[in-house]
Design a protein around this motif. Structure first.
Motif, short mmCIF file in Angstrom:
data_model
loop_
_atom_site.label_atom_id
_atom_site.label_comp_id
_atom_site.label_asym_id
_atom_site.label_seq_id
_atom_site.Cartn_x
_atom_site.Cartn_y
_atom_site.Cartn_z
N ASN A 13 0.84 -1.25 0.17
CA ASN A 13 0.07 0.29 0.06
C ASN A 13 0.97 1.02 0.47
O ASN A 13 0.49 2.22 -0.98
CB ASN A 13 -1.02 0.31 1.58
N ALA A 14 2.12 0.95 0.64
CA ALA A 14 2.60 2.58 0.98
C ALA A 14 3.87 2.53 -0.12
O ALA A 14 3.85 3.62 -1.00
CB ALA A 14 4.13 2.06 1.56
N GLY A 15 4.33 1.73 -1.24
CA GLY A 15 4.37 1.91 -2.08
C GLY A 15 3.93 2.13 -3.34
O GLY A 15 4.02 3.00 -4.53
N SER A 16 2.33 1.60 -3.41
CA SER A 16 1.84 1.78 -4.61
C SER A 16 0.95 3.86 -3.87
O SER A 16 0.83 4.14 -5.21
CB SER A 16 -0.02 1.55 -4.11
N GLN A 17 1.10 4.43 -3.05
CA GLN A 17 0.54 5.71 -2.70
C GLN A 17 1.69 6.38 -2.94
O GLN A 17 2.02 7.26 -2.90
CB GLN A 17 0.26 5.68 -1.32
N LEU A 18 3.17 6.30 -2.87
CA LEU A 18 4.60 6.55 -3.14
C LEU A 18 4.33 6.54 -5.00
O LEU A 18 4.80 7.89 -5.67
CB LEU A 18 4.99 6.02 -2.93
N TYR A 19 3.87 5.66 -5.73
CA TYR A 19 3.95 5.50 -7.13
C TYR A 19 2.87 7.40 -7.66
O TYR A 19 2.88 7.67 -8.42
CB TYR A 19 3.52 5.18 -7.43
N GLU B 157 -1.97 12.89 0.50
CA GLU B 157 -0.82 11.39 -0.36
C GLU B 157 0.55 11.27 0.82
O GLU B 157 0.55 10.34 1.01
CB GLU B 157 -0.76 11.38 -1.26
N TYR B 158 0.89 12.25 1.11
CA TYR B 158 2.33 12.45 1.78
C TYR B 158 1.99 11.81 2.91
O TYR B 158 2.90 10.53 3.77
CB TYR B 158 3.56 13.21 1.90
N GLN B 159 0.80 12.35 3.21
CA GLN B 159 0.91 12.36 4.90
C GLN B 159 0.09 10.98 5.28
O GLN B 159 0.72 10.92 6.14
CB GLN B 159 -0.03 13.38 5.41
N ASN B 160 -0.91 10.24 4.37
CA ASN B 160 -0.76 9.15 3.88
C ASN B 160 0.36 8.50 4.30
O ASN B 160 0.34 7.22 4.76
CB ASN B 160 -1.97 8.94 3.39
N LEU B 161 1.11 8.84 3.70
CA LEU B 161 2.02 7.62 2.99
C LEU B 161 3.06 7.45 4.48
O LEU B 161 3.74 6.37 5.38
CB LEU B 161 2.93 8.03 1.90
N ARG B 162 3.41 8.42 5.17
CA ARG B 162 4.30 8.86 6.19
C ARG B 162 3.37 7.50 7.19
O ARG B 162 4.19 7.45 8.33
CB ARG B 162 4.27 10.19 6.96
N LYS B 163 1.88 7.78 7.54
CA LYS B 163 1.07 6.85 8.20
C LYS B 163 1.26 5.59 8.25
O LYS B 163 1.97 5.12 8.92
CB LYS B 163 0.06 7.73 8.09
N ASP B 164 1.41 5.09 7.26
CA ASP B 164 1.21 4.47 6.66
C ASP B 164 2.71 3.14 6.81
O ASP B 164 3.12 2.33 7.04
CB ASP B 164 0.92 3.86 4.38
N ILE B 165 4.06 4.07 6.36
CA ILE B 165 5.02 3.54 6.65
C ILE B 165 5.77 3.65 8.25
O ILE B 165 6.45 2.40 8.86
CB ILE B 165 6.66 4.96 6.22
N GLN B 166 4.64 4.66 9.02
CA GLN B 166 5.24 4.70 10.55
C GLN B 166 4.01 2.78 10.84
O GLN B 166 4.82 2.51 11.21
CB GLN B 166 4.09 5.19 11.00
#
Length: 111
Positions: free
Chosen positions: A18-24, A63-72
């Motif tokens: 999911n984090a990879g998808s959000q990063l893309y 998207e960046y904030q969601n990605l940070r949350k997913d990475i955490q």
């Protein structure tokens, strides 16, 4: 105390995907914004284009904030899996030592 197992590893894999998808998605949106800025100068942009640009930037920020949350979440799952593996290794070592002592005691009684 119940330790994380296969479900946590599966959740970790899903979170990473999911984090990879959000990063893309985020990279794609940033690229679109950059392209838009390259094609027009600020003087050429009308109010609607500026609003669209601001909206795109807000989406990228979200998207960046969601990605940070997913990475955490991924990092927490990694810690949980590591703790589980350490616990299981300690447990296996203790079981191995106990079985080794039983075998040694059993052999001593036979002699």
């Amino acid at each position: 105390m119940e330790m994380p197992g296969y479900q946590d590893i599966s959740a970790l894999e899903k979170s990473v995907a999911n984090a990879g998808s959000q990063l893309y998605t985020m990279a794609h949106k940033l690229h679109a914004v950059e392209r838009s800025l390259d094609q027009t100068t600020m003087e050429q942009m009308d109010e609607m284009e500026v609003m669209e640009l601001l909206e795109s930037m807000t989406e990228v920020k979200n998207e960046y904030q969601n990605l940070r949350k997913d990475i955490q979440e991924v990092q927490q799952l990694q810690r949980d899996v590591s703790t589980s593996i350490r616990f299981q290794m300690t447990n296996m070592q203790q079981t191995f030592q106990m079985l080794k002592k039983r075998i040694a005691n059993s052999q001593q009684r036979r002699q």
